[in-house]
Design an enzyme around this catalytic site. Sequence first.
Site, PDB file in Angstrom:
ATOM      1  N   HIS A 103       0.847  -1.194   0.000  1.00  0.00           N
ATOM      2  CA  HIS A 103       0.000   0.000   0.000  1.00  0.00           C
ATOM      3  C   HIS A 103       0.882   1.242   0.000  1.00  0.00           C
ATOM      4  CE1 HIS A 103      -3.807   2.242   0.746  1.00  0.00           C
ATOM      5  NE2 HIS A 103      -2.947   3.134   1.207  1.00  0.00           N
ATOM      6  N   CYS A 104       0.991   1.837  -1.164  1.00  0.00           N
ATOM      7  CA  CYS A 104       1.716   3.099  -1.277  1.00  0.00           C
ATOM      8  C   CYS A 104       1.108   3.856  -2.460  1.00  0.00           C
ATOM      9  CB  CYS A 104       3.210   2.853  -1.479  1.00  0.00           C
ATOM     10  SG  CYS A 104       3.568   1.710  -2.805  1.00  0.00           S
TER      11      CYS A 104
ATOM     12  N   TYR B   6      -7.749  17.446  -1.360  1.00  0.00           N
ATOM     13  CA  TYR B   6      -6.493  17.981  -0.837  1.00  0.00           C
ATOM     14  C   TYR B   6      -5.494  18.103  -1.981  1.00  0.00           C
ATOM     15  CZ  TYR B   6      -4.826  13.111  -1.052  1.00  0.00           C
ATOM     16  OH  TYR B   6      -4.480  11.859  -1.483  1.00  0.00           O
TER      17      TYR B   6
ATOM     18  N   ARG C 291     -10.523   0.638  -6.180  1.00  0.00           N
ATOM     19  CA  ARG C 291     -10.704   1.122  -4.814  1.00  0.00           C
ATOM     20  C   ARG C 291     -12.028   1.844  -4.691  1.00  0.00           C
ATOM     21  NH1 ARG C 291      -6.859   5.488  -1.631  1.00  0.00           N
ATOM     22  NH2 ARG C 291      -6.862   4.413   0.373  1.00  0.00           N
TER      23      ARG C 291
ATOM     24  N   ARG D 138     -14.172  12.729   4.174  1.00  0.00           N
ATOM     25  CA  ARG D 138     -13.265  13.863   3.977  1.00  0.00           C
ATOM     26  C   ARG D 138     -12.436  13.719   2.695  1.00  0.00           C
ATOM     27  NH1 ARG D 138      -8.163  12.021   5.516  1.00  0.00           N
ATOM     28  NH2 ARG D 138      -8.405  10.143   6.754  1.00  0.00           N
TER      29      ARG D 138
ATOM     30  N   TYR E 216     -12.101   1.500   1.651  1.00  0.00           N
ATOM     31  CA  TYR E 216     -11.560   2.373   2.701  1.00  0.00           C
ATOM     32  C   TYR E 216     -12.740   3.034   3.397  1.00  0.00           C
ATOM     33  CZ  TYR E 216      -8.238   5.615   4.952  1.00  0.00           C
ATOM     34  OH  TYR E 216      -7.480   6.324   5.861  1.00  0.00           O
TER      35      TYR E 216
ATOM     36  N   ASP F 161       2.208   3.023   3.204  1.00  0.00           N
ATOM     37  CA  ASP F 161       1.317   4.170   2.956  1.00  0.00           C
ATOM     38  C   ASP F 161       2.100   5.419   2.542  1.00  0.00           C
ATOM     39  OD1 ASP F 161      -1.223   5.339   2.619  1.00  0.00           O
ATOM     40  OD2 ASP F 161      -1.067   6.326   4.570  1.00  0.00           O
TER      41      ASP F 161
ATOM     42  N   ASN G  14      -2.220  13.486   4.191  1.00  0.00           N
ATOM     43  CA  ASN G  14      -3.109  14.072   5.210  1.00  0.00           C
ATOM     44  C   ASN G  14      -2.728  13.799   6.661  1.00  0.00           C
ATOM     45  OD1 ASN G  14      -4.972  15.117   3.213  1.00  0.00           O
ATOM     46  ND2 ASN G  14      -5.626  13.005   2.913  1.00  0.00           N
TER      47      ASN G  14
HETATM   48  O1  LIG Z   1      -6.438   8.707   5.381  1.00  0.00           O
HETATM   49  C1  LIG Z   1      -6.101   9.322   4.338  1.00  0.00           C
HETATM   50  O2  LIG Z   1      -6.105  10.552   4.259  1.00  0.00           O
HETATM   51  C2  LIG Z   1      -5.723   8.547   3.160  1.00  0.00           C
HETATM   52  C3  LIG Z   1      -5.906   9.120   1.904  1.00  0.00           C
HETATM   53  C4  LIG Z   1      -5.674   8.371   0.788  1.00  0.00           C
HETATM   54  C5  LIG Z   1      -5.941   8.896  -0.552  1.00  0.00           C
HETATM   55  O3  LIG Z   1      -6.164  10.100  -0.663  1.00  0.00           O
HETATM   56  O4  LIG Z   1      -5.973   8.090  -1.473  1.00  0.00           O
HETATM   57  O5  LIG Z   1      -5.215   7.104   0.884  1.00  0.00           O
HETATM   58  C6  LIG Z   1      -4.967   6.521   2.094  1.00  0.00           C
HETATM   59  O6  LIG Z   1      -4.563   5.334   2.094  1.00  0.00           O
HETATM   60  C7  LIG Z   1      -5.235   7.253   3.261  1.00  0.00           C
END
Ligand SMILES: O=C(O)c1cc(C(=O)O)oc(=O)c1
Length: 310
Positions: free
Chosen positions: A37-38, A55, A130, A136, A163, A263, A268
């Site tokens: 996960h990156c 963002y 995904r 947010r 997620y 990650d 964020n």
């Molecule tokens: O918690 C987060 O802000 C976040 C955001 C993203 C994304 O913006 O894709 O991905 C992640 O794995 C975690």
Amino acid sequence: MNKPTTGDFTKTAGWLDWYDGPTQPRFQLPAGSVDAHCHVFGPGAEFPYAPERKYTPCDASKQQLFALRDHLGFARNVIVQATCHGADNRAMVDACLASGGRARGVATVKRSVTDEELQALHAAGVRGVRFNFVKRLVDFTPKDELMEIAARIGKLGWHVVIYFEAVDLPELWDFFTALPTTVVVDHMGRPDVSLPVDGPQFALFEKFMREHTNVWSKVSCPERLSVSGPKALNGEQNAYADVIPFAKRIVEQFPDRVLWGTDWPHPNLKDHMPDDGLLVDFIPHIAPTAELQHKLLVANPMRLYWPEEN
Ligand SMILES: O=C(O)c1cc(C(=O)O)oc(=O)c1
């Protein structure tokens, strides 16, 4: 590694850039380990951020990701489409194609995606889509649209990455349990780790995994979930102690359905940016034996993302 740039975009106020100059991990990753996960961010000058993004990050290029991979001792990456790129998968696809077969991808697609586009994503190395329910980060997509996408990508042998926040699991339960593919949960479904590990919130997540053997979990992001710290900085070898009981429990209960990732570049984060070398040193706290480590870092991600090599 080169320092983060910003391109022509203005970063979100208070944005924390990824940590430049991570230490060498003390924990030696098993040969063939996958950072599952990156992300890549832009660079914005080449791959502009999506107009609908919530963002604007600092750039985090494929070269910088591959340098981190080599520095930490990973063999491969799974690059997950970041929400700041919306459903424009070009930066992620470009990174997969440039990796020489050492990266696979997870895309974000809309209902309007064509079969030809899905085929092109597959050829580039994409093996999943995904679905994001973190308010947010994204606007709401109707569940019938997502279910239609899931049915289409299932035919390609892909899986769905979800997620969400732990408090939203009850409401999302029926949708998640109806998905026809393997389902991979990001960051353990974001438990509130200030609640007891034996309490009802985490019990529901464990039930989700126990009763649905197609559900996997990434036991990633202690730096995001931790309330107590200590932070993975300044050589700290016992970082994020409050997350350990949660992640360890999932690894030990479901050793064949867990994944781990850095990650990076850690979108964020508000409080601090972890040293990725010290994040790797977190792994033996949650996967204490060589057998669990091999499953988490090698066997499981290889089965899901490079099945042809098994
Ligand atoms: O918690 C987060 O802000 C976040 C955001 C993203 C994304 O913006 O894709 O991905 C992640 O794995 C975690």
